[in-house]
Write a protein that holds these residues in place. Structure first.
Motif, PDB file in Angstrom:
ATOM      1  N   ASP A  30     -14.186 -59.133   9.096  1.00 11.25           N
ATOM      2  CA  ASP A  30     -15.211 -60.167   9.269  1.00 11.25           C
ATOM      3  C   ASP A  30     -14.687 -61.425   9.959  1.00 11.25           C
ATOM      4  O   ASP A  30     -15.388 -62.423  10.067  1.00 11.25           O
ATOM      5  CB  ASP A  30     -15.874 -60.517   7.943  1.00 11.25           C
ATOM      6  CG  ASP A  30     -14.892 -61.039   6.903  1.00 11.25           C
ATOM      7  OD1 ASP A  30     -13.697 -61.168   7.217  1.00 11.25           O
ATOM      8  OD2 ASP A  30     -15.342 -61.309   5.779  1.00 11.25           O
TER       9      ASP A  30
ATOM     10  N   ASP B 150     -17.065 -61.787  15.198  1.00 10.15           N
ATOM     11  CA  ASP B 150     -18.465 -61.357  15.245  1.00 10.15           C
ATOM     12  C   ASP B 150     -18.597 -59.894  15.645  1.00 10.15           C
ATOM     13  O   ASP B 150     -19.466 -59.178  15.148  1.00 10.15           O
ATOM     14  CB  ASP B 150     -19.266 -62.221  16.225  1.00 10.15           C
ATOM     15  CG  ASP B 150     -19.468 -63.639  15.724  1.00 10.15           C
ATOM     16  OD1 ASP B 150     -19.402 -63.840  14.495  1.00 10.15           O
ATOM     17  OD2 ASP B 150     -19.689 -64.538  16.561  1.00 10.15           O
TER      18      ASP B 150
ATOM     19  N   ARG C 291     -17.719 -57.817  12.457  1.00  7.68           N
ATOM     20  CA  ARG C 291     -18.184 -58.311  11.155  1.00  7.68           C
ATOM     21  C   ARG C 291     -18.995 -57.268  10.383  1.00  7.68           C
ATOM     22  O   ARG C 291     -18.855 -57.132   9.168  1.00  7.68           O
ATOM     23  CB  ARG C 291     -19.010 -59.583  11.359  1.00  7.68           C
ATOM     24  CG  ARG C 291     -19.502 -60.184  10.056  1.00  7.68           C
ATOM     25  CD  ARG C 291     -19.988 -61.588  10.231  1.00  7.68           C
ATOM     26  NE  ARG C 291     -18.800 -62.429  10.456  1.00  7.68           N
ATOM     27  CZ  ARG C 291     -18.697 -63.337  11.422  1.00  7.68           C
ATOM     28  NH1 ARG C 291     -19.689 -63.552  12.238  1.00  7.68           N
ATOM     29  NH2 ARG C 291     -17.596 -64.043  11.565  1.00  7.68           N
TER      30      ARG C 291
END
Length: 150
Positions: A65, A68, A71
């Protein structure tokens, strides 16, 4: 996540049977650190990991995470395909008849375009002719002077 063709490390068993593949994508490269996303395909599963290292060293694992792009990925994803891989290996033709008289070169492989030269030449000739016609048509356009309304 899409990967470039040269961003894969295949593992083979018994010569040409694909056993596993690890794809990698560079997420961050700032000169000193290189962060990579590794996506490993094994029979029936896909494993994801993010590693912080250098150009020469994979480095240490960090949390998925942290970026992006990774994630929403689970660390391990079981696939409903049994003990098969979700990827396939399709080799190019390995015999190059044009190079058979050069020692050691015939096994280097054949171009993907070999045999299509006539077709590609025809496309080139057609496009060249079409562009010439467009250029000639532009020279024939006559635009009158705008008239001034009083």
């Amino acid at each position: 996540m899409p990967a470039d063709a040269d961003g894969a490390a295949p593992e083979f068993a018994h010569g040409d049977i694909l056993k596993a593949v690890t794809f990698w994508t560079v997420l961050l490269c700032d000169g000193t650190h290189v962060v990579r996303h590794l996506e490993r395909h094994e029979p029936g599963m896909i494993l994801h990991g993010v590693y912080d290292g250098t150009e020469q060293n994979l480095g240490k694992p960090i949390a998925l995470d942290a970026f992006d792009a990774t994630r929403d990925l689970p660390p391990v994803r079981a696939l409903p395909i049994g003990k098969r891989l979700a990827v396939a290996y399709i080799p190019n033709t390995m015999f190059a008849p044009d190079w058979r008289d050069i020692p050691g070169a015939s096994g280097l492989g054949t171009s993907d375009y070999q045999g299509a030269e006539t077709f590609l030449s025809a496309i080139d000739e057609t496009y060249t002719s079409w562009m010439r016609d467009i250029r000639l048509a532009k020279s024939r356009i006559i635009v009158p002077e705008p008239t001034q309304l009083s």
